[in-house]
Design an enzyme around this catalytic site. Structure first.
Site, mmCIF file in Angstrom:
data_model
loop_
_atom_site.group_PDB
_atom_site.id
_atom_site.type_symbol
_atom_site.label_atom_id
_atom_site.label_comp_id
_atom_site.label_asym_id
_atom_site.label_seq_id
_atom_site.Cartn_x
_atom_site.Cartn_y
_atom_site.Cartn_z
ATOM 1 N N CYS A 297 44.774 33.946 -1.570
ATOM 2 C CA CYS A 297 43.929 32.816 -1.987
ATOM 3 C C CYS A 297 43.615 32.864 -3.481
ATOM 4 O O CYS A 297 43.261 31.852 -4.075
ATOM 5 C CB CYS A 297 42.610 32.824 -1.205
ATOM 6 N N TRP B 36 14.938 16.320 -0.175
ATOM 7 C CA TRP B 36 15.804 16.233 1.012
ATOM 8 C C TRP B 36 17.202 16.653 0.582
ATOM 9 O O TRP B 36 17.833 15.978 -0.231
ATOM 10 C CB TRP B 36 15.830 14.803 1.572
#
Length: 461
Positions: free
Chosen positions: A51, A444
């Site tokens: 990776c 939020w």
């Protein structure tokens, strides 16, 4: 040291993440007087991060050896008989043995086993077309591949790179070539890059890549790779165009490397990967295990088998296999399909099901897409972020989340990965007590804004 007659032999095929994790874990549980471990690796390297290859090629990681977690010498110091540049060519299940060939000398020999681990990985999909094997055309699956690409770049005078494919490897290699000062064109068969996202989210990636100076060519199938008089690549051709190239990088994806297993009569799934039970034993075989990129795994959201080539899973598979082969007990329950990537400063993340996955699994669903920011809107460097969420109609069970945004977007997908694993509904998610302060998040969190909106849509459905 006197060897007891009961000493068993564990043979491991493949010296990267799953194979050597299994060997190491088995060795922790059983000493060399109880368990002999022989491992075969056909390449030059063991236990490395595939990776990390795009980041090494791009220059973010300076040295190849930084990607190697354990060298062959380190494994051998732990009484693992690791045979490098040795390719297993046959598994003889009936007689409990494998045939291996020394890559350099061509010599072949048989090795018997009491227990076998198949960790043969995946192979890059190479297009079957003229010029696909020409000098200057490169895959990036192994450290050997990465080294060959870097050597090729050092010899290349021109500065035009074409990347074929726009999945994870494709977009990461596009960034690597941009970092190296190349003009980059990405040729992609799909309608948008990142087919692991829904097309509406892929569109955001497409626009961002073009904004970075990467030329995106979508809905284009490469038909041949053209070479110059010197035999090197000079262009990539599609049905209706040619794209000049001094180097071509293939990022079309991978398939499980299971030719050996298939020839041995071992069970394969619909995606060509080996099928195992929860203990990673090959189905129907008490003393054979398989893990990593060569197996199919259970998708906990859809209940169906999938092939996902990721180092995180490979290492976990290896731990589980090593425990079981070493006389302990462990299981691998499955995955939810979490993945994260980036191209330059754009972060791309997904977990769970796309719309087409949900349809294929026969699920009815609602979707919502919201735009928010990575931090409180008034805090410096607050960056935009788009979150798409899928929830099951009526029940409200979370089915999937996709996120595209700038810094701070990608790892937010982990919230959704945990919620998926726990089988939470979007309504339950709205009550999650997530970390908040203006430098980290709006009041939020964007994932919870999406959950609130999805809750309302589920109630309306």
């Amino acid at each position: 040291m006197s060897m007891s007659a009961a000493r068993e032999r564990l043979v491991v095929i493949g010296g990267d993440a799953a194979g050597m994790s299994a060997a190491s874990q088995a060795r922790r549980l059983k000493g060399p007087d109880e368990l002999e471990i022989v491992a075969f690796e056909r390449g030059h390297f063991t236990s490395y991060s595939a990776c990390g290859i795009p980041y090494w090629v791009g220059g973010d990681v300076e040295e190849r050896d930084r990607l190697i977690a354990r060298t062959p010498e380190e494994h051998r110091a732990r009484d693992i008989d690791l045979r490098m540049r040795t390719e297993v060519t046959e598994i003889d299940v009936a007689n409990g043995r494998v045939r291996a060939r020394d890559v350099d000398s061509g010599e072949e020999s048989w090795t018997s086993y009491d227990k076998l681990v198949i960790a043969t990985g995946a192979r890059p999909i190479r297009p079957d077309m003229p010029g696909a094997d020409a000098p200057g055309v490169h895959g990036v699956q192994t450290l050997d591949d990465g080294q060959a690409l870097l050597d090729s770049l050092a010899r290349t005078r021109g500065r035009r790179a074409v990347v074929v494919g726009a999945g994870y490897i494709g977009v990461e290699m596009a960034e690597a070539m941009i970092n190296r000062g190349y003009e980059v064109t990405v040729v992609n068969r799909g309608s948008e890059p990142m087919s692991t996202l829904d097309p509406d989210m892929g569109r955001l990636v497409h626009e961002a890549m073009e904004g970075m100076g990467i030329a995106m060519v979508n809905n284009a199938e490469v038909t041949k790779i053209l070479t110059g008089e010197d035999g090197r690549v000079r262009a990539v051709a599609t049905e209706d165009a040619e794209y000049p190239a001094d180097v071509v990088v293939l990022g079309i994806g991978v398939r499980p490397e299971t030719a050996l297993a298939k020839a041995a009569g071992l069970p394969l799934g619909a995606h060509g990967g080996l099928l195992t039970d929860l203990a990673m034993r090959v189905r129907g075989h008490e003393n054979i295990w398989a893990g990593g990129d060569c197996v199919e795994v259970l998708d906990l959201v859809s209940g169906q088998e999938r092939h996902i080539a990721l180092g995180t899973h490979a290492n976990k598979h290896g731990q589980v296999i090593g425990a079981n082969a070493g006389g302990d007990y462990a299981t691998f329950p499955g995955v939810v399909g979490t993945a994260v990537s980036k191209v330059c400063d754009l972060e791309i993340a997904r977990t769970g099901l796309r719309e087409k996955d949900a349809r294929r699994a026969g699920l009815q669903y609602v979707t919502v897409t919201i735009e928010s920011t990575s931090r409180a809107g008034y805090y410096p460097n607050a960056a935009p972020m788009t979150v798409k969420m899928l929830a099951e109609r009526r029940t409200g069970r979370l089915l999937g989340v996709q996120i595209v945004g700038r810094e701070g977007a990608g790892k937010r997908v982990d919230i959704a990965a945990v919620a998926l694993t726990a089988g939470m509904t979007v309504e339950q998610m709205t009550a999650l007590d997530l970390g908040y302060a203006p430098p980290f998040s709006p009041v939020w969190d964007p994932v919870l804004v999406a959950a609130r909106k999805a809750t309302a849509k589920v109630r309306a459905s």
